[in-house]
Motif scaffolding. Sequence first.
Motif, PDB file in Angstrom:
ATOM      1  N   VAL A 222      -4.294  62.805  67.333  1.00 29.15           N
ATOM      2  CA  VAL A 222      -5.453  62.927  66.612  1.00 29.15           C
ATOM      3  C   VAL A 222      -6.755  62.429  67.412  1.00 29.15           C
ATOM      4  CG1 VAL A 222      -6.938  62.421  64.420  1.00 29.15           C
ATOM      5  CG2 VAL A 222      -4.543  62.508  64.227  1.00 29.15           C
ATOM      6  N   THR A 223      -6.788  61.447  67.838  1.00 33.08           N
ATOM      7  CA  THR A 223      -7.967  60.977  68.702  1.00 33.08           C
ATOM      8  C   THR A 223      -8.098  61.860  70.015  1.00 33.08           C
ATOM      9  OG1 THR A 223      -7.524  58.697  68.060  1.00 33.08           O
ATOM     10  CG2 THR A 223      -8.946  58.959  70.129  1.00 33.08           C
ATOM     11  N   THR A 224      -6.838  62.193  70.562  1.00 35.25           N
ATOM     12  CA  THR A 224      -7.035  63.094  71.802  1.00 35.25           C
ATOM     13  C   THR A 224      -7.577  64.420  71.473  1.00 35.25           C
ATOM     14  OG1 THR A 224      -4.833  61.742  72.665  1.00 35.25           O
ATOM     15  CG2 THR A 224      -5.467  63.958  73.912  1.00 35.25           C
ATOM     16  N   LYS A 226      -9.478  65.090  69.082  1.00 37.67           N
ATOM     17  CA  LYS A 226     -10.828  64.883  68.757  1.00 37.67           C
ATOM     18  C   LYS A 226     -11.662  65.078  69.906  1.00 37.67           C
ATOM     19  CE  LYS A 226     -13.661  62.444  65.946  1.00 37.67           C
ATOM     20  NZ  LYS A 226     -13.659  61.036  64.821  1.00 37.67           N
ATOM     21  N   ASP A 227     -11.163  64.185  71.045  1.00 35.60           N
ATOM     22  CA  ASP A 227     -12.178  63.959  71.987  1.00 35.60           C
ATOM     23  C   ASP A 227     -11.942  65.212  72.768  1.00 35.60           C
ATOM     24  OD1 ASP A 227     -12.257  61.360  71.511  1.00 35.60           O
ATOM     25  OD2 ASP A 227     -10.881  60.715  73.012  1.00 35.60           O
ATOM     26  N   TYR A 229     -11.957  68.332  71.938  1.00 36.30           N
ATOM     27  CA  TYR A 229     -13.085  69.326  71.227  1.00 36.30           C
ATOM     28  C   TYR A 229     -14.395  68.842  71.329  1.00 36.30           C
ATOM     29  CZ  TYR A 229     -15.384  71.872  67.293  1.00 36.30           C
ATOM     30  OH  TYR A 229     -15.991  72.518  66.744  1.00 36.30           O
ATOM     31  N   SER A 230     -14.615  67.608  71.335  1.00 39.32           N
ATOM     32  CA  SER A 230     -15.946  67.005  71.544  1.00 39.32           C
ATOM     33  C   SER A 230     -16.394  67.345  72.862  1.00 39.32           C
ATOM     34  CB  SER A 230     -16.085  65.507  71.303  1.00 39.32           C
ATOM     35  OG  SER A 230     -17.429  65.209  71.881  1.00 39.32           O
ATOM     36  N   SER A 233     -16.687  71.321  73.332  1.00 42.83           N
ATOM     37  CA  SER A 233     -18.058  71.728  72.569  1.00 42.83           C
ATOM     38  C   SER A 233     -19.201  71.633  73.341  1.00 42.83           C
ATOM     39  CB  SER A 233     -17.925  71.054  71.071  1.00 42.83           C
ATOM     40  OG  SER A 233     -16.966  71.117  70.422  1.00 42.83           O
TER      41      SER A 233
END
Length: 858
Positions: A222-224, A226-227, A229-230, A233
């Motif tokens: 999840v964290t990976t 999310k990072d 995607y950030s 982006s």
Amino acid sequence: MSAASMLRIISSSQRRSLVAPLMGSYRNHQHRSLSVLAASASASNNNGHNNSHSSNQSRFQYSHHRTLAAMAAGGSAAALLSTTSSSSSSSVASCEKKKVEAPPVGDPFPLLPPKNKEVDGPKGIPSRAEQIRRLKSSSKRDDPSEQYDVLVIGGGATGAGIAFDAATRTDLPSGLKVACIERGDFASETSSRSTKLIWAGIKYLASASAALLSWDLLTSPVTTVKDFYSEFSMVFNCHQERKYMLDKQQHLTNWVPIVCPFTEWNIWPPPFGHPIFSFFPVLAPAVFKFYDALSQFTCPPSYIMTKKEARTKFPQLSDQDIKYCAVFYEGQHNDARTNIAIALSAAEKGAHIANYVEMTEGIFDEDSGKVIGVKAQDRISGETFEIYAKNIIFAGGPFTDKLRSKEEKEGGPVATAVQGASGSHIVLPGYFAPKDMGLLDYNTSDGRFLFFLPWQGSVIVGTTDKKCDAETLPYPPEEEIQWMMKEVEKYLSNDLKVRRSDVLSAWRGWRPLAADPHAPPGGQVSRDHVISTNPSSGVTFIAGGKWTTWREMAEDVLDKVLKDKAGKCKTLDIVLHGGEGFHKSLPTQIIQKYGVSEEVANHLVKTYGGRVWDVLEKCKPTGKQWPRYGVQLVEGYPYIEAEIRFACKEYACTIEDILSRRTRLAFLNSEAAEEALPRVADIMAEELGWNKATKKEQIKCAKKYLAAYGGRIPYEDGVALRFMSHEDAMDMFREIDRDGSGFIDPQELKEIATRLGNPLSDKQLKELFREIDTDKNGKISAEEFVDWINAEQSKNDVKRYLSATATVIFEEIDTDQSGFLDQDELKAVTVRLGEDFTDKEIRKIFKEMDTDKDGKIS
């Protein structure tokens, strides 16, 4: 703090290469003596105010006579103190281990307010003096209706961008009342020291992909994700902002093709530490097409260049091992000019914006403790005044934490929110690259990206992030300069050798890596921007991001600060200052009308856009058949004297403003900037009404700042001693041999000594010439000069010089002349040097220096 570190601090002023006594301090006319180490902090030698933007403390000038005395102790032979390029383990040269002190320069701003006379602003824009009057009179403490809606502290790209955005939100009933102040000049810090690219972040796309494809995807999916995607982006947003700059601001920007040469099909160890990138030479064409797609293919398309084509288009490349080259495009600009255009656009839209206005402290509401305004000082007039605002935004880049300390009612340190990340750059002559094509080394020896780019007729070599504390002065460590020279040579033809003397200028800029100090624990350092509001003071800061995203950052912070009162951001539809009236045939038109050279015409249009006619109105005839107009400031560069006069209308206040940012001479060639300095001073004195004393002070300050740029001669960044190589000695020989005869005659020896501010008497000249001219034929050959430089006597001379210097340092610290140093004397000298050691640190230093443990240092 070791005793060795203490001695480095004490001797930090000995940075210039020394050739004693002939050379004195090579190309450094501002000699420093050790005697002021014992002078009181209140003496007139203090070089200026504390710099709230900088970690450099105010320094003291050395007195001239003690310098000469120390040099005389060194004997007459020459030796060179310079850095050890291989000292990767040195705690002084390493950015992470021990901060390298800047070269011996004073406060980068004027010591005394120059009290410039009022000069009209550009057409449609208030003068700087009028802006100051508005800042002083447009807000009242007890009347919220008379307060600014937004006050921005910081006039770099982000701060000026916020003021520009806020001033254009005209859909609100009464618009927004906007103020912006900057302690130095616009873009005087980070925003003028970039790699000059408006780039969309190819490196961050690669690092994000490497993180996504790591073992973390299995252990922390999840964290990976999310990072990833950030980060992705952020890269996508960079592409959109790059598109805005290259499409909308064509008068300030251009596309530049960048070559990635591949010398093997499989790379090991792989870039970014991930095995998949070992196949980057195979994957590159597809990767760059995907990169194009992120901009909706609005950029020039990437392509493949064969080895044969590379030989034609980039003849400087070594073709021995090249398999092929991948070529992609990034945006490029004159970063300082873009920043000034943003600031002038804000002024044009009604913002009250001024440079050289410093926030000295916050003004607090007695009941709530919130910051409701700031006390400010106009550094040009010396006047102080108060500015009140409903919303205050800090945009101080890597110096944001310095500003944040002023929002605390009791003062003192604040939780760290911003870390500095430096990028060092050197400038080489233009013949090292094609005039319209650059190079990217994506796999350097330490993993950083290295760009090799044509810019303004020269070649910039620059690196990406390396974490260390931010400083105001621009000089990069010699270790970084040597590293860049070594890395560049990997791809260049064997016929092209990058010599240390090819470095025309060098500088270092810091960009901020930010984390939110008011967020829950575990907040991450970000390459994207961070916006955070202090609940106690009500002050908001923005930090992070990059040049490309200045507009997005401004929009984001205003939306968050103003909330439902923000109105609509309109900057995507607005052309910056100079854009109106710009078109591709403008250079031809001004050549036809004014008879300026093609080089000057192209430069003026790319700098001022449609405002070029206002500059040309100040042009004077050259007295030549061609070009008829446009008196050049210095030979070899397209800057003309009319630009200086026009820059004074555009809020230029100091000589350094002209040399560093209104022109880019200091960044392109530090010696050319020195040559232009006297004429710049003459013209500014006319325009700004300087008297002789003010002009002299301005020249002094400008010289000190210029000394902080690198050049052909290295500074001493460490404590290691390295005598000149044969190539170094030959470079010096050619510098002295002005007529290129292959010999040095007595007159040339006398001239070089005079030029370096260390003239020789006839007797000294004869003795020195006789010592070098070993065959007594009345002329010094290159072989004789090199032998003299590297003679054993030279080494002994340097040892004597260092011994004499150490003795002088000891005597200056030993204020009671007891013959010994005690802890109080040690503490006193650190205070005078601007260091703030604790008693515990002092005791530790004393203990290490007191080797015989008798309680005193002999």
